[in-house]
Enzyme design. Structure first.
Site, mmCIF file in Angstrom:
data_model
loop_
_atom_site.group_PDB
_atom_site.id
_atom_site.type_symbol
_atom_site.label_atom_id
_atom_site.label_comp_id
_atom_site.label_asym_id
_atom_site.label_seq_id
_atom_site.Cartn_x
_atom_site.Cartn_y
_atom_site.Cartn_z
ATOM 1 N N HIS A 121 0.936 -1.270 -0.035
ATOM 2 C CA HIS A 121 0.058 -0.102 -0.073
ATOM 3 C C HIS A 121 0.918 1.344 -0.050
ATOM 4 O O HIS A 121 2.074 1.217 0.742
ATOM 5 C CB HIS A 121 -0.776 -0.167 1.320
ATOM 6 C CG HIS A 121 -2.130 0.973 1.290
ATOM 7 N ND1 HIS A 121 -1.634 2.274 1.567
ATOM 8 C CD2 HIS A 121 -3.295 0.876 1.149
ATOM 9 C CE1 HIS A 121 -2.753 2.821 1.721
ATOM 10 N NE2 HIS A 121 -3.886 2.091 1.392
ATOM 11 N N ASP A 217 3.040 -4.272 7.541
ATOM 12 C CA ASP A 217 1.726 -3.801 7.461
ATOM 13 C C ASP A 217 0.803 -4.709 7.657
ATOM 14 O O ASP A 217 0.304 -5.591 6.896
ATOM 15 C CB ASP A 217 1.698 -2.991 6.125
ATOM 16 C CG ASP A 217 0.433 -2.670 5.723
ATOM 17 O OD1 ASP A 217 -0.526 -2.779 6.740
ATOM 18 O OD2 ASP A 217 0.004 -2.217 4.701
ATOM 19 N N GLN A 220 -4.556 -5.570 6.864
ATOM 20 C CA GLN A 220 -5.431 -6.714 6.127
ATOM 21 C C GLN A 220 -5.334 -7.877 7.009
ATOM 22 O O GLN A 220 -6.035 -8.988 6.487
ATOM 23 C CB GLN A 220 -5.282 -6.648 4.762
ATOM 24 C CG GLN A 220 -5.487 -5.317 3.852
ATOM 25 C CD GLN A 220 -7.020 -4.815 3.908
ATOM 26 O OE1 GLN A 220 -7.909 -5.448 4.224
ATOM 27 N NE2 GLN A 220 -6.776 -3.688 3.801
ATOM 28 N N LYS A 243 -10.666 -0.591 10.433
ATOM 29 C CA LYS A 243 -10.645 -1.876 9.319
ATOM 30 C C LYS A 243 -11.257 -2.980 10.465
ATOM 31 O O LYS A 243 -11.356 -4.208 9.700
ATOM 32 C CB LYS A 243 -9.409 -2.086 8.622
ATOM 33 C CG LYS A 243 -9.014 -0.759 7.668
ATOM 34 C CD LYS A 243 -7.884 -1.274 6.793
ATOM 35 C CE LYS A 243 -7.302 -0.168 5.911
ATOM 36 N NZ LYS A 243 -7.925 0.397 5.205
ATOM 37 N N CYS A 386 -4.461 2.723 -3.575
ATOM 38 C CA CYS A 386 -3.462 3.322 -2.978
ATOM 39 C C CYS A 386 -2.458 2.191 -3.081
ATOM 40 O O CYS A 386 -1.488 2.025 -2.323
ATOM 41 C CB CYS A 386 -3.693 3.270 -1.345
ATOM 42 S SG CYS A 386 -4.556 5.017 -1.116
#
Lengths: 429, 119
Positions: A121, A217, A220, A243, A386
């Site tokens: 991202h 990261d 997700q 999220k 993104c």
């Protein structure tokens, strides 16, 4: 047990109609919806406990401080970290910037290298590009194959290109690693394709070949699968509260204590100090050292409520549910792909893919597909998500993305596939 | 399907003045960061700084493509003041007047490029 109907009852927005049709919300990778339990935690906080935290003696201040402390404990436990290793920031982007600005600027010098992947991202790419430019460091990019899976092996053909003020190498992870690499910043799950990256293998390879720190990261990952920072064996994990059923405005950067303790503060001001005199200031211990100024107190409390909710369902069950959803989507897609109706990007096997289904209707721009699906109440995202480099890796300008969560049903996936052919009808292709 | 009027679909499928204009010309570019849409506009100005000919190339959705195509026919003879008066508002009207707020950047991409011809 995992009762999808009960779960959906908890999310008031799922009763909404859009363009006269029941809302089919397939954009959870951008932001999740919030259950009543989280919404009620917000009103409960403002109605009964609202005060600024820290150094307050009055009852409300003590209550608010305790609620934030409690939320921090819950979040730490959720990822199996230590409480004072959990730093609240605005979002994952700010968390990654915190590391790039503090640890990065102190430890990355001319001639050093930073490794990222082509799946990143923009939030886990741009801060490192800027750091490379500023320091004269090299940016190395782990390439992906034509299914969007990261290449860990040596390819024998590392590509060297010149970036805007920094050098770039692109290849397999194994051939990008050497003693000059100081940071490996990589996503756990691609937000564009849903590709699950082999984090444990990556960590093992990095540890074997260099002394670099590993930043993950987890935007997700953390909302969708059980996450254990100790098992992952990484140094930093960034993720966003909104999220994972929380509100917008709160994210987390988790870091290993011994590293965080050595890092300089990111932002300076109130709440992050130990002692302030005109001539000298000393800084607070973890985690306050990294939390200058009044945070989104209510948002932090809401994130605690979101973690309670996810725990009450069970992360293993949520993962299993999403695996069934993506499996269904890939099976349904297969026929349309064979008929040349759509293109699907990313792994075609459910075990390699989180609940993210990325596609284009042949000959139709993703924005147009998304807008036509919206007429049927279906919310999908379109564009570059993104993640421009991986979109371009597939030779596309834009992609449509349907992303799932614990409240998504198999029927909704079927409905999506029932309506995808309508897109072409509008354009009469 | 309010946003996809017949005319939009027609311009999308059969874009007018698509291609590169021969010299002399002014070349301008604009892109939408969020979706990767890109348009390059080539314009020839007459001695009074009016648009004599406009051609364009680009990749984009139906809305941004139709807008570029429609503008290429509409703006001939306009000078800077004319084009500014026409504005993004005029572009939206060309597209039929009702564009979903989420698509405004698509609708105005070509206009935002074109206005730079006079810089």
């Amino acid at each position: 047990m995992f009762d999808i109907n009960n779960i959906r009852e908890d999310f008031p927005i799922l009763k909404r109609r859009v363009n006269g049709m029941p809302l089919v919300y397939l954009d959870s990778a951008a932001t999740s919806q919030r259950p009543s339990q989280v919404i009620e935690a917000v009103s409960e906080f403002f109605e009964n406990h609202n005060a600024n935290i820290h150094r307050g003696v009055h009852t409300l201040a003590v209550e608010a401080t305790e609620m934030v402390d409690k939320a921090r404990e819950k979040v730490a436990k959720f990822i199996n970290g230590e409480t004072d290793e959990v730093i609240f920031v605005r979002n994952a982007t700010e968390g990654i910037n915190l590391v790039a600005y503090t640890w990065g600027r102190e430890n990355i010098n001319k001639g050093d290298a930073i490794v990222v992947s082509i799946l990143e991202h923009h939030s886990n790419l741009v801060p490192w590009q800027e750091l490379a430019k500023e320091k004269g460091a090299e940016l190395r990019v782990i390439d992906a194959d034509n299914e969007g899976k990261l290449i860990l092996n040596k390819t024998g053909k590392v590509k060297s290109i010149t970036g805007d003020g920094f050098a770039i190498k692109i290849g397999g992870l194994d051939e990008l690693l050497d003693g000059s690499v100081k940071m490996v910043a990589v996503t756990a799950v691609s937000n564009v394709l849903g590709t699950i990256t082999p984090l444990e293998q990556i960590a093992a390879l990095v540890r074997k070949k260099c002394k670099a720190l590993i930043l993950v990261d987890g935007c997700q990952l953390v909302p969708h699968r059980p996450t254990d920072v100790k098992k992952l064996g990484v140094d930093f994990l960034a993720f966003s509260g909104h999220k994972m059923l929380g509100t917008t405005g709160v994210g987390v950067i988790w870091g290993r204590r011994e590293i965080l303790e050595k890092m300089k503060p990111f932002l300076y001001g109130g709440d992050m100090i130990s002692e302030v005199r005109i001539e000298k200031t000393t800084f607070a211990h973890l985690p306050n050292k990294f939390e200058a100024g009044t945070p989104d107190i209510c948002g932090i409390v809401a994130l605690g409520a979101a973690v309670d909710y996810l725990n009450s369902i069970g992360m293993e069950k949520i993962q299993a549910h999403e695996e069934a959803l993506i499996d269904r989507a890939l099976k349904k897609a297969k026929k349309l792909v064979e008929q040349g109706e759509i293109e699907v990007y990313g792994p075609m096997t459910a075990k390699d893919r989180a609940g993210v289904f990325t596609f284009n209707v042949k000959g139709i721009h993703a924005h147009d597909s998304a807008q036509i699906l919206d007429k049927y109440g279906i919310a999908v995202r379109s564009g570059q998500h993104c993640g421009a480099p991986i979109v371009e890796h597939f030779g596309q300008m834009a992609m449509a993305r349907a992303s799932f969560y614990l409240y998504t049903t198999i029927e909704e996936i079927d409905y999506l596939f029932e309506k995808i052919p309508e897109v072409k009808k509008v354009f009469r292709i | 399907m309010n946003d996809y009027k017949e005319e939009i679909i027609d311009h999308y499928k059969y874009p007018r003045n698509f291609g590169v204009l021969e010299e002399p010309k002014v070349t301008v570019r604009e892109n939408n960061a969020s979706c990767g849409d890109m348009v390059e506009i080539y314009a020839r100005l007459d001695e009074k700084k009016r648009i004599e000919k406009m051609m364009w190339k680009g990749v984009g959705c139906a809305i941004s493509t139709a807008a570029a195509s429609m503008l290429s026919e509409k703006v001939l003879g306009m000078n800077k003041e004319d084009l500014e008066r026409f504005g993004e508002k005029g572009t939206i009207e060309l597209l039929g007047g009702s564009i979903n707020a989420g698509r405004m950047k698509c609708a105005t991409l070509a206009y935002r490029a074109l206005i730079k011809v006079f810089e």
